[in-house]
Scaffold this active site. Structure first.
Site, short mmCIF file in Angstrom:
data_model
loop_
_atom_site.label_atom_id
_atom_site.label_comp_id
_atom_site.label_asym_id
_atom_site.label_seq_id
_atom_site.Cartn_x
_atom_site.Cartn_y
_atom_site.Cartn_z
N HIS A 1 81.80 93.67 42.95
CA HIS A 1 80.47 94.08 43.39
C HIS A 1 79.49 93.77 42.26
CE1 HIS A 1 77.09 96.20 44.84
NE2 HIS A 1 77.22 97.23 44.05
N ASN B 1 71.39 93.59 42.85
CA ASN B 1 72.41 94.36 43.56
C ASN B 1 72.07 94.36 45.05
OD1 ASN B 1 74.05 96.33 44.67
ND2 ASN B 1 73.76 97.79 43.01
N CYS C 1 77.65 100.48 48.74
CA CYS C 1 78.02 99.27 48.00
C CYS C 1 79.50 98.91 48.16
CB CYS C 1 77.67 99.41 46.52
SG CYS C 1 75.91 99.63 46.27
O1 UT7 Z 1 75.70 99.48 43.37
C1 UT7 Z 1 75.90 100.84 43.33
C2 UT7 Z 1 76.34 101.25 42.01
N1 UT7 Z 1 75.23 101.20 41.07
C3 UT7 Z 1 75.46 100.84 39.84
O2 UT7 Z 1 76.56 100.45 39.54
C4 UT7 Z 1 74.39 101.02 38.82
C5 UT7 Z 1 74.98 101.69 37.61
N2 UT7 Z 1 74.06 101.91 36.50
C6 UT7 Z 1 73.47 100.92 35.81
O3 UT7 Z 1 73.63 99.76 36.13
C7 UT7 Z 1 72.69 101.27 34.57
O4 UT7 Z 1 72.90 102.64 34.27
C8 UT7 Z 1 71.16 101.01 34.71
C9 UT7 Z 1 70.88 99.51 34.68
C10 UT7 Z 1 70.64 101.64 35.96
C11 UT7 Z 1 70.42 101.63 33.50
O5 UT7 Z 1 70.96 101.17 32.29
P1 UT7 Z 1 71.29 102.20 31.11
O6 UT7 Z 1 71.71 101.42 29.94
O7 UT7 Z 1 72.26 103.21 31.66
O8 UT7 Z 1 69.89 102.83 30.80
P2 UT7 Z 1 69.41 104.34 30.89
O9 UT7 Z 1 69.36 104.81 32.30
O10 UT7 Z 1 70.18 105.16 29.91
O11 UT7 Z 1 67.95 104.20 30.37
C12 UT7 Z 1 67.65 103.84 29.00
C13 UT7 Z 1 66.17 103.90 28.79
C14 UT7 Z 1 65.54 105.20 29.26
O12 UT7 Z 1 64.54 105.56 28.35
P3 UT7 Z 1 64.79 106.74 27.28
O13 UT7 Z 1 65.11 107.97 28.10
O14 UT7 Z 1 65.96 106.26 26.47
O15 UT7 Z 1 63.51 106.80 26.56
C15 UT7 Z 1 64.91 104.83 30.58
O16 UT7 Z 1 63.81 105.64 30.90
O17 UT7 Z 1 65.53 102.86 29.54
C16 UT7 Z 1 64.47 103.41 30.33
N3 UT7 Z 1 64.33 102.63 31.54
C17 UT7 Z 1 63.59 101.51 31.62
N4 UT7 Z 1 62.85 100.87 30.69
C18 UT7 Z 1 62.23 99.74 31.09
C19 UT7 Z 1 64.89 102.85 32.75
N5 UT7 Z 1 64.52 101.89 33.63
C20 UT7 Z 1 63.72 101.05 32.94
C21 UT7 Z 1 63.05 99.86 33.28
N6 UT7 Z 1 62.32 99.26 32.33
N7 UT7 Z 1 63.12 99.33 34.51
#
Ligand code: UT7
Length: 323
Positions: free
Chosen positions: A250, A280, A114
Site C-alpha cells: 500500500h 495515497n 486502505c
Molecule cells: O493509508 C492509510 C494509512 N495512513 C498512513 O499510513 C499514514 C501514516 N502516517 C504518516 O505517513 C506520517 O505520520 C505523516 C506523513 C502523516 C506525518 O509525518 P510525521 O513524520 O509523523 O510528522 P508529524 O505528524 O510528527 O508532524 C511533524 C511536524 C508537526 O509539527 P510540530 O508539532 O513538530 O511542530 C506537524 O504539525 O510537521 C508538522 N506538519 C506539517 N508541516 C508542514 C504536519 N503536516 C505538515 C505539512 N506541512 N503538510
C-alpha cells in the site's frame, strides 16, 4: 487438483489533473520539501468535478479486460474495494457492471479503507476456489479528494484519486507453491483503533464528513503490522524472503514502505514504489502499483508478489500470489 485464482489481466486509470506539491504551498502552511521528505509524495491526481469513483473504476476495468483479451461478458463477478462510492447505494460495483454493459453475474463493494484491495482479493479468491465464480474483476477505486479538509495540512497533502483493476480466473493447479495464482491470504482488524483514522461523518449522521488522522499513531502501527501480516501469509504459502520477487505495498508513505521492507529483510530494489506519483489512493494504491509495475516490465509471469496494506479500522492484511 486445486483450483487457483490466477491473474490474467491488469489495468489502471488516473484522472487527468495532476497536482504537484507546490500547489499546496499557496493555500496552507506547508512546503514541497516537507511533503517529500515526510511522505515521499511529489504529486497526485485529482478527479475532475463530476467525475466519480465508478467512472474511474470502469476505465481501469476496461484496461484490465483489454490486457486479458476478454470482454465484459466473460466476467461473472465484480468486486470494488472503495470507501468513496458514488452513492450510499447501490454499490459502485453494480454501477461499474452497468457501465461495462454487463447484465449477468453479480457485483458488490468491499469497504476496508486502505486495506480494501487486499480484502477484495481474499474475497475473490474464496469465491473462485469454492467454485462460485470463474472470472472475477477485482477493482480498487477511490476519490479521496472528496473527503479532504483542505484547511488541514496534516492530511490534505497526502491523498489522491485513481483506480486499478485485476482479472482473476479459475485455473487448475497442483496445490504446490509453484502454481500460478493466489497462494495465501491473511486478514486482520482491530476496531479499538477507530479514533486514529476515520471520517467524521456518515449516512446515519446525515453528513459526508472529512478524513481525520493521527498520522504518527497510524505510522507506528503500520510498519509493525504490515511486516507481521506479510510474514504470516508468506509462511502460509511456504515462501521465504529470498523467493519474493516483488513487494507491492500500500502506497501511503515511503518511510513506511522502507521500514516494512527492512523488517521483511527484502531490499528496496524488489519493492514497487508509486507513492511519489499517486500519493495515497487508499484501496486503489495496490492495483495501481501492480499495473504500473507490470507496465514498467518489473512484474512478470511466474514472479512471487507480496501485497500488504493497512488503513482505517484498523484493518490490515496481505496476499501472496504467483503472477
Ligand atoms: O493509508 C492509510 C494509512 N495512513 C498512513 O499510513 C499514514 C501514516 N502516517 C504518516 O505517513 C506520517 O505520520 C505523516 C506523513 C502523516 C506525518 O509525518 P510525521 O513524520 O509523523 O510528522 P508529524 O505528524 O510528527 O508532524 C511533524 C511536524 C508537526 O509539527 P510540530 O508539532 O513538530 O511542530 C506537524 O504539525 O510537521 C508538522 N506538519 C506539517 N508541516 C508542514 C504536519 N503536516 C505538515 C505539512 N506541512 N503538510
Amino acid at each position: 487438483m486445486t483450483l487457483r485464482a490466477v491473474v490474467t489481466g491488469v489495468g489502471h486509470y488516473l484522472p487527468e489533473r495532476i497536482v504537484p506539491n507546490s500547489e499546496f504551498e499557496s493555500k496552507i502552511d506547508t512546503s514541497d520539501e516537507w511533503i517529500r521528505t515526510r511522505s515521499g509524495i511529489e504529486r497526485r491526481h485529482f478527479a475532475a468535478d463530476g467525475e466519480t469513483t465508478s467512472q474511474l473504476a470502469t476505465h481501469a476495468a476496461q484496461a484490465a479486460l483489454n490486457d486479458a483479451g476478454l470482454s465484459a461478458d466473460d466476467i461473472d463477478a465484480i468486486i470494488v474495494a472503495t470507501s468513496t462510492a458514488d452513492l450510499t447505494f447501490p454499490s459502485a460495483a453494480t454501477m461499474v457492471q452497468a457501465q461495462l454493459g454487463m447484465t449477468k453475474g453479480f457485483a458488490f463493494d468491499v469497504q476496508a479503507v486502505c486495506a480494501g484491495f487486499v480484502y477484495a482479493l481474499a474475497n475473490a479468491n474464496a469465491l473462485i476456489v469454492s467454485g462460485q465464480a470463474k472470472r472475477a474483476l477485482v477493482i480498487g477505486a477511490e476519490t479521496f479528494s472528496r473527503i479532504m479538509d483542505w484547511e488541514d495540512r496534516t492530511t490534505s497533502v497526502l491523498f489522491g484519486d485513481g483506480a486499478g483493476a485485476l482479472i482473476l480466473e479459475a485455473q487448475d493447479g497442483s496445490g504446490a507453491k509453484s502454481d500460478r495464482g493466489i497462494l495465501a491470504t491473511d486478514l486482520n482488524s482491530d476496531g479499538r483503533f477507530k479514533d486514529i483514522l476515520y471520517v467524521d461523518g456518515g449516512v446515519s449522521q446525515r453528513s459526508t464528513g472529512y478524513l481525520r488522522m493521527q498520522g504518527k499513531e497510524v505510522f507506528r502501527h503500520a510498519v509493525e503490522k504490515l511486516a507481521q501480516t506479510a510474514i504470516t501469509s508468506m509462511d502460509k504459502a511456504g515462501i521465504t524472503a529470498d523467493e519474493v520477487d516483488w513487494i507491492v505495498p500500500h502506497q501511503a508513505n515511503i518511510r513506511i514502505i522502507k521500514g516494512t521492507a527492512k523488517k521483511m529483510d527484502i531490499p528496496m530494489s524488489r519493492v514497487v514504489v508509486t507513492v511519489q506519483d499517486h500519493g495515497n489512493t487508499s484501496a486503489a494504491s495496490i492495483p495501481l502499483a501492480l499495473s504500473v509495475g507490470k507496465a514498467e516490465g518489473k512484474i512478470k509471469e511466474g514472479d512471487i508478489v507480496v501485497t500488504e496494506a493497512i488503513g482505517g479500522g484498523l484493518a490490515w492484511g496481505s496476499v501472496v500470489l504467483r503472477w
